[in-house]
Design a protein around this motif. Structure first.
Motif, short mmCIF file in Angstrom:
data_model
loop_
_atom_site.label_atom_id
_atom_site.label_comp_id
_atom_site.label_asym_id
_atom_site.label_seq_id
_atom_site.Cartn_x
_atom_site.Cartn_y
_atom_site.Cartn_z
N ALA A 9 38.83 -33.03 -93.81
CA ALA A 9 39.11 -32.79 -92.38
C ALA A 9 38.56 -32.06 -91.63
O ALA A 9 38.06 -31.59 -90.93
CB ALA A 9 40.66 -31.85 -92.95
N PHE A 10 37.94 -31.22 -92.80
CA PHE A 10 36.37 -29.84 -92.29
C PHE A 10 35.79 -30.53 -91.14
O PHE A 10 34.90 -29.81 -89.48
CB PHE A 10 36.77 -29.17 -93.36
CG PHE A 10 36.31 -27.59 -93.17
CD1 PHE A 10 36.56 -26.30 -92.91
CD2 PHE A 10 34.41 -27.24 -93.01
CE1 PHE A 10 36.37 -25.33 -91.70
CE2 PHE A 10 34.03 -26.13 -92.27
CZ PHE A 10 34.86 -24.89 -91.77
N ARG A 22 45.84 -30.90 -89.61
CA ARG A 22 44.70 -31.37 -89.94
C ARG A 22 44.57 -31.28 -91.27
O ARG A 22 44.57 -32.47 -92.07
CB ARG A 22 43.37 -31.05 -89.36
CG ARG A 22 42.62 -29.61 -89.24
CD ARG A 22 41.66 -29.37 -88.57
NE ARG A 22 40.41 -30.30 -88.40
CZ ARG A 22 38.97 -30.34 -88.03
NH1 ARG A 22 39.15 -30.13 -86.51
NH2 ARG A 22 38.97 -31.00 -88.38
N TYR A 23 44.77 -29.69 -92.07
CA TYR A 23 44.14 -29.13 -93.41
C TYR A 23 44.45 -30.16 -94.67
O TYR A 23 44.31 -30.34 -95.94
CB TYR A 23 43.78 -28.70 -93.89
CG TYR A 23 42.51 -27.77 -92.46
CD1 TYR A 23 41.39 -27.88 -92.88
CD2 TYR A 23 42.77 -27.04 -91.64
CE1 TYR A 23 40.30 -28.19 -92.04
CE2 TYR A 23 41.41 -26.40 -91.27
CZ TYR A 23 40.17 -27.16 -91.16
OH TYR A 23 39.23 -26.50 -90.63
N ILE A 41 40.50 -32.14 -98.25
CA ILE A 41 40.69 -30.98 -96.91
C ILE A 41 39.44 -30.60 -96.56
O ILE A 41 39.12 -30.34 -94.98
CB ILE A 41 41.05 -29.44 -97.71
CG1 ILE A 41 42.55 -29.92 -98.80
CG2 ILE A 41 40.66 -27.84 -97.00
CD1 ILE A 41 42.88 -28.54 -99.21
#
Lengths: 180, 175
Positions: free
Chosen positions: B171-172, A105-106, B168
């Motif tokens: 996504a977190f 996912r990252y 990123i």
């Protein structure tokens, strides 16, 4: 200057060419006029202008000009292989690693973010191209016609370029040459 | 023969793309529609990777597209084929072009190519945005980056890094 030396100079330039081909001009100036005094600044600027007016990747054209100017045909060839050396290996390695991480996912988030940046950069490229053109009626007509051909009629990029180049030059020849 | 097709297609790209690395994207997008070597969605990933690795974007994305299509040999073939027109142009045409670049035909040809180049990129942008039209956060990020770059002129890699970090973080928190 030997072919091997030329090769390694361009390997180095390829490795530090971050953020697209536009940064090649200051790097070339630094390497060939400041440090090694092999080319004059005027020559480099002329190569850059010519590179932009020729088709193809600007950085690739620039590399060929310098390789050719310094060491002839073989120089151009060696410079070409030199500049793609590091970028090529990076892409091949990264692509093979990325295959197994692509669903992380990252990584997905990272690619999503950079994808957005690419859209922004393409929009800025269009803006810059528009700024560097005379925006008269001729410009807008060719722009709208080719956009319609591409988007509505799904014409391929190459057919669009060929058809509208011919039409544009013909128009200029018929209507603007006489007024000069 | 896949390699001959790669040589043909990428030589054409090197011959007909004008105006920097992103100018090759309309051609690559067209290839994804006629050959199914990669999907348009994979192409956006390829462009993203090509933009953050060293080297000219136009060359990097050719390497990646060749790799995706026919492995390592494919990537070598695609990269070199795209650069080959530059090689011939520089060697055979540079002197001629320098002499004729102020001629009426060359000048009017270049003035015609500019609006066509803008149209090529605009068509791709419309398709890319259409594909993401439900991604409101993405469109906001694009808008943010454009405003940021108009306000402060930094190197492109700077915006890539910012966008990557935001990606990123998204996504977190979101997903």
């Amino acid at each position: 200057m030997s072919l091997l030396k030329l090769f390694f100079i361009f390997v180095k330039i390829g490795a530090i060419l971050l953020g697209g081909g536009y940064v090649i001009l200051p790097i070339i100036q630094d390497e060939f006029t400041e440090k090694r005094k092999l080319l004059t600044n005027d020559e480099v600027i002329e190569f850059y202008t010519l590179s932009q007016s020729l088709p193809g990747i600007v950085a690739a054209n620039m590399t060929m000009f310098i390789g050719y100017r310094l060491m002839g045909k073989f120089g151009a060839l060696i410079a070409m292989i030199g500049i793609i050396f590091v970028p090529f290996l990076t892409i091949v390695c990264l692509a093979s690693i990325l295959g197994s991480f692509i669903n992380n996912r990252y990584i997905q988030g990272l690619l999503w973010g950079i994808g957005c940046a690419v859209i922004a950069l393409i929009l800025l490229t269009i803006r810059e191209m528009m700024q560097h053109s005379d925006k008269n009626l001729f410009f807008y007509i060719i722009f709208l016609l080719s956009l319609t051909a591409l988007y509505v009629f799904n014409l391929s990029p190459i057919s669009t370029i060929i058809i509208f180049s011919v039409l544009g030059v013909l128009y200029k020849y018929l209507f603007e040459r006489t007024t000069e | 023969m896949i390699y001959l097709l790669l040589i043909y297609e990428f030589f054409k790209i090197g011959m007909f793309s004008f105006g920097g690395g992103y100018a090759t994207i309309p051609f690559l997008y067209h290839l994804s529609l006629i050959y199914y070597w990669y999907t348009p969605n994979e192409l956006t990933h390829m462009i993203a990777i090509a933009s953050i690795t060293p080297g000219p974007v136009g060359i990097n994305v050719a390497t990646y597209a060749g790799l995706k299509t026919a492995g390592i040999m494919g990537s070598i073939v695609a990269t070199l084929s795209e650069m080959l027109p530059s090689f011939f142009l520089v060697i055979f045409l540079s002197k001629m072009l320098n002499k004729y670049k102020d001629s009426f035909f060359i000048k009017s040809w270049i003035t015609t190519l500019k609006p066509i180049g803008c149209a090529l990129l605009t068509a791709v942008i419309i398709n890319l945005i259409k594909a993401e039209k439900n991604d409101y956060i993405g469109l906001l990020l694009v808008l943010f980056l454009i405003i940021l770059s108009v306000k402060s002129k930094k190197e492109t890699i700077f915006y890539m890094i910012i966008a990557g970090i935001i990606g990123i973080l998204k996504a977190f928190f979101v997903w």
